[in-house]
Design a protein around this motif. Structure first.
Motif, short mmCIF file in Angstrom:
data_model
loop_
_atom_site.label_atom_id
_atom_site.label_comp_id
_atom_site.label_asym_id
_atom_site.label_seq_id
_atom_site.Cartn_x
_atom_site.Cartn_y
_atom_site.Cartn_z
N GLY A 52 -4.32 10.79 -1.13
CA GLY A 52 -5.34 10.02 -1.84
C GLY A 52 -5.48 8.58 -1.40
O GLY A 52 -6.11 7.77 -2.09
N PHE A 53 -4.92 8.25 -0.24
CA PHE A 53 -5.00 6.86 0.22
C PHE A 53 -6.03 6.74 1.33
O PHE A 53 -7.21 6.56 1.08
CB PHE A 53 -3.61 6.40 0.66
N SER A 87 0.84 -1.19 0.00
CA SER A 87 0.00 0.00 0.00
C SER A 87 0.88 1.25 0.00
O SER A 87 2.06 1.19 0.33
CB SER A 87 -0.89 0.02 1.25
N PRO A 88 0.31 2.40 -0.37
CA PRO A 88 1.07 3.65 -0.25
C PRO A 88 1.55 3.85 1.18
O PRO A 88 1.03 3.25 2.11
CB PRO A 88 0.04 4.71 -0.66
N PHE A 89 2.52 4.73 1.34
CA PHE A 89 3.18 4.83 2.64
C PHE A 89 2.26 5.36 3.74
O PHE A 89 1.38 6.19 3.51
CB PHE A 89 4.46 5.67 2.55
N ARG A 90 2.47 4.82 4.93
CA ARG A 90 1.74 5.25 6.13
C ARG A 90 2.69 5.17 7.31
O ARG A 90 3.28 4.12 7.56
CB ARG A 90 0.51 4.38 6.36
N ALA A 134 -17.19 -9.71 20.13
CA ALA A 134 -18.40 -9.21 19.46
C ALA A 134 -18.02 -8.28 18.32
O ALA A 134 -16.90 -7.75 18.27
CB ALA A 134 -19.30 -8.48 20.46
N PHE A 135 -18.98 -8.09 17.40
CA PHE A 135 -18.84 -7.07 16.37
C PHE A 135 -19.40 -5.76 16.92
O PHE A 135 -20.52 -5.74 17.45
CB PHE A 135 -19.58 -7.46 15.10
N VAL A 136 -18.62 -4.69 16.82
CA VAL A 136 -19.01 -3.42 17.44
C VAL A 136 -18.76 -2.26 16.49
O VAL A 136 -18.11 -2.42 15.45
CB VAL A 136 -18.21 -3.18 18.75
N GLN A 137 -19.27 -1.10 16.88
CA GLN A 137 -18.95 0.13 16.16
C GLN A 137 -18.39 1.13 17.16
O GLN A 137 -18.98 1.36 18.22
CB GLN A 137 -20.17 0.72 15.47
N PHE A 138 -17.23 1.70 16.83
CA PHE A 138 -16.62 2.71 17.70
C PHE A 138 -17.04 4.09 17.24
O PHE A 138 -16.99 4.40 16.05
CB PHE A 138 -15.09 2.60 17.66
N ARG A 139 -17.45 4.93 18.19
CA ARG A 139 -17.74 6.35 17.94
C ARG A 139 -16.71 7.15 18.73
O ARG A 139 -16.66 7.06 19.97
CB ARG A 139 -19.15 6.71 18.43
N LEU A 140 -15.89 7.91 18.03
CA LEU A 140 -14.73 8.54 18.65
C LEU A 140 -14.92 10.04 18.83
O LEU A 140 -15.63 10.69 18.07
CB LEU A 140 -13.48 8.27 17.81
N GLU A 141 -14.25 10.57 19.84
CA GLU A 141 -14.32 12.01 20.11
C GLU A 141 -13.27 12.79 19.32
O GLU A 141 -13.38 14.00 19.16
CB GLU A 141 -14.16 12.26 21.61
N SER A 142 -12.24 12.09 18.86
CA SER A 142 -11.21 12.67 17.99
C SER A 142 -10.94 11.66 16.89
O SER A 142 -11.07 10.45 17.10
CB SER A 142 -9.92 12.94 18.77
N PRO A 143 -10.55 12.12 15.70
CA PRO A 143 -10.39 11.17 14.58
C PRO A 143 -9.09 10.37 14.66
O PRO A 143 -8.10 10.82 15.23
CB PRO A 143 -10.39 12.08 13.36
N VAL A 144 -9.13 9.18 14.10
CA VAL A 144 -7.94 8.38 13.87
C VAL A 144 -7.89 8.07 12.37
O VAL A 144 -8.81 8.42 11.63
CB VAL A 144 -7.95 7.07 14.69
N VAL A 145 -6.81 7.45 11.93
CA VAL A 145 -6.70 7.08 10.50
C VAL A 145 -6.60 5.56 10.42
O VAL A 145 -5.51 4.99 10.29
CB VAL A 145 -5.48 7.76 9.84
N PRO A 146 -7.74 4.87 10.48
CA PRO A 146 -7.71 3.41 10.48
C PRO A 146 -7.70 2.83 9.07
O PRO A 146 -8.07 3.49 8.10
CB PRO A 146 -9.02 3.06 11.20
N LYS A 147 -7.31 1.58 8.99
CA LYS A 147 -7.31 0.83 7.73
C LYS A 147 -7.81 -0.57 8.01
O LYS A 147 -7.57 -1.13 9.09
CB LYS A 147 -5.89 0.78 7.15
#
Length: 633
Positions: free
Chosen positions: A264-265, A178-181, A319-332
């Motif tokens: 653009g990634f 993948s492009p650099f991270r 379990a399968f869950v959904q996270f709601r965050l107070e600050s953004p992260v850059v997940p993949k």
């Protein structure tokens, strides 16, 4: 040579930093406070050359419970863990917490360095090793070798180096192309250079003078220079410890937890779907919407866990869950993360990212669990099907790659297999291959045909519809290029016929009865006789006692037979007369500027007709409007 990172883990005062110094000659405690207090507070860095010549980047983490968040920032991205346990203390609380973190992050390779082995009796060592084995038994390090060592006397260091060499040889090179991270774990300024950041390059390659994005501050930067283990390089590759000198960013703009990315990634997200395991050692159950501390990459953010199939997650359960965050992260997709309780702070679980940019979960989303199971299974063909199905429309290979975050090779191979298997239709749009599920594509075709047929039933004299009307009513989510390509496809398939901006079903046949034939002849005569002042259909409908909609349908039929020309709503002209007018305008005014009055006088008509006529001539390219006048082309 493979690029590998060795990271330490273990309880405070078990000798991690002393051992690293004995192995590398580098004191990773660089802060004055660390030297004064005799404990590691921040991450420390070194490099280690093994007997085979293989080099390891080394991250030394603090062991104090107050600095576990710093340990987590260093633990992400490591390939080999060196769990340090003091022989005189054996397993302690931070030993177990660090081990749990290593397990949650999926680190499979490691060694246990049994430090201070020189100060305990020989009979004591087997007892400690036995205790360590019991603790390792249910973790990813259950088969890790245990090597007694001493950072002070040098005991066991050669064996430890050899053991690390053996582990390094069996680790496969990173395949993520993948492009650099690069998650940032340290930010500082250097005199004459400016802002410098360090981190472990998770994927791709970074080149000097390349452009990059820094999130979540969303700033574009230029990479002025690169260092790897203190050596200036033109390129850094995945798996290396990297220092980047950035242009376009002040030190105060960023902090640990930010990410340097190829443009653009990936992009920041306040929400993601995941699989979450609550540790058996968690002190209590996790309630729905509980506030937690999420550790992803080098970042720590607050957020809440939305349980989607229960109100409470018990220790040891997944379990399968959904996270709601107070600050953004850059997940993949596929990233590992760890969660800690909000208060008191303690590591309680972790898991894997399944969708980095999902829709907000609602209780009505009955397929949430099934969707997560599909993503968790990791079948690339099934994942491609899923995202094509959810978009309804066309996606390029690049769009699928960015949305799914699979490897490019996986996307290409999956698309080839699905196209060859007849599950996906490929269409070239704007010189690029676009893909759509065949079932979805067939549904769009049927909707198109049904819409044309329904219109024809209501208007048996007029099977034609405007392209723009069809697009706005049925396919408003398509771009103009997508819709135009779709229309061409249907035309070539013989399903529709196209006349300029009008579309009809290819099977539609207009049947005109004797009564309608008489009406057509009457309408034609009245409009032809009117010359440049023909009666409008609103007036004709009243005079002839007809429904305006039917009269316009008959007039449109005459347009398609090229007997009339529609100039404006409810305004039709004799087609032959319009051709004469075009010729006269070009003959008398070619290359000249002409006013509406000039054309009106030439055609002997009124302003009511001349403006619609000139607008029509503009549209068909006879004239071009310039202010209040026209230029005759």
């Amino acid at each position: 040579m493979k690029q590998l990172i060795l990271g330490t883990a273990g309880h405070i005062d078990h000798g991690k930093t002393t051992l690293i110094k004995a192995l590398t000659g580098i004191d990773t405690d660089r802060l004055e406070e660390e030297k004064k207090r005799g404990i590691s507070i921040e991450l420390g860095f070194a490099s280690l050359e093994l007997p085979s010549g293989q080099k390891l980047g080394v991250i030394d983490v603090p062991g104090h419970e107050r600095f576990v968040k710093n340990m987590l920032a260093g633990a992400t991205g490591i390939d080999i863990v060196m769990l340090v346990v003091a022989a005189d203390d054996s397993v302690m609380p931070q030993t177990e917490e660090h081990l749990a973190i290593v397990d949650l992050l999926g680190i499979q390779e490691g060694v246990v360095a049994l430090t201070k082995a020189d100060i305990v009796d020989e009979e004591w060592l087997p007892l400690v090793e036995d205790e360590i084995r019991k603790v390792l038994a249910k973790t990813s390090l259950k088969d890790a070798p245990i090597v007694p060592v001493s950072g002070k006397t040098g005991m066991g260091l050669d064996e430890l180096r050899t053991t690390l060499d053996t582990i390094a040889r069996r680790i496969q090179p990173r395949k993520d192309r993948s492009p650099f991270r690069l998650p940032i774990d340290r930010v500082f300024s250097m005199s004459g250079a400016g802002t410098v950041i360090t981190g472990t390059l998770w994927s791709g390659e970074i080149h000097a003078d390349e452009r990059a994005h820094v999130y979540p501050v969303n700033k574009e930067v230029r990479i002025r220079s690169i260092q790897v283990h203190g050596t200036k390089m033109d390129t850094a590759i995945a798996g290396q410890r990297v220092a980047l000198n950035l242009v376009g960013l002040d030190k105060d703009d960023i902090e640990r937890g930010a990410v340097v990315l190829a443009p653009g990634f990936l992009s920041p997200s306040y929400m993601f779907d995941a699989t979450l395991k609550l540790l058996e050692s968690a002190p209590k159950e996790l309630k729905n919407r509980a506030r937690i501390r999420l550790h992803h990459g080098t970042s720590e953010v607050l957020g809440r866990v939305v349980l989607t199939d229960r109100e409470v997650l018990m220790p040891g359960d997944t379990a399968f869950v959904q996270f709601r965050l107070e600050s953004p992260v850059v997940p993949k997709y596929g990233d590992k993360f760890v969660i800690r309780s909000y208060s008191p702070i303690q590591t309680i679980g972790g898991g894997r990212v399944l969708d980095s940019h999902p829709v907000k979960y609602r209780a009505s989303h009955k397929n949430f669990g099934e969707r997560c199971r599909l993503l968790s299974a990791g079948d690339s063909e099934a994942i491609v099907r899923l995202f094509l199905n959810e978009t309804r429309g066309f996606m390029t290979a690049k769009q699928l790659w960015v949305r799914s975050e699979l490897d490019e090779d996986q996307i290409r191979e999956s698309l080839t297999a699905l196209v060859n298997g007849g599950e996906i239709t490929s269409i070239v749009i704007d010189k690029q291959d676009n893909y759509v599920l065949k079932s979805t594509f067939d549904t769009h075709i049927k909707s198109f045909e049904r819409y044309l047929n329904d219109n024809f039933k209501k208007n048996p004299l007029n099977p034609w519809l405007s392209k723009q009307i069809i697009k706005s009513q049925l396919f408003d989510w398509m771009s103009d290029k997508e819709f135009d390509t779709f229309v061409v496809y249907l035309q070539k398939a013989g399903k529709i016929v196209v006349d300029k901006a009008q579309i009809a079903d290819a099977k539609a046949q207009v049947t005109v009865g004797k009564e309608d034939e008489k009406l057509l002849a009457s309408i034609t005569k009245k409009i032809v006789d009117g010359k440049y002042g023909p009666p409008e259909t609103t007036w004709l409908a009243k005079e002839m006692g007809m429904d305006l909609k039917k009269l316009n349908s008959l007039a449109d039929l005459l347009v398609r037979e090229h007997k009339l020309v529609r100039i404006a709503p409810n305004m039709y002209f004799d087609a032959a007369l319009i051709e004469e007018a075009k010729a006269e305008i070009k003959k008398n005014f070619s290359g000249k500027q002409v006013s509406p009055a000039d054309v009106r006088q030439m055609l002997d008509t009124s302003r009511k007709y001349i403006i619609p006529l000139l607008n029509y001539f503009d549209m068909v390219g006879v004239t071009k409007r310039v202010g209040e006048t026209r230029i005759v082309r």
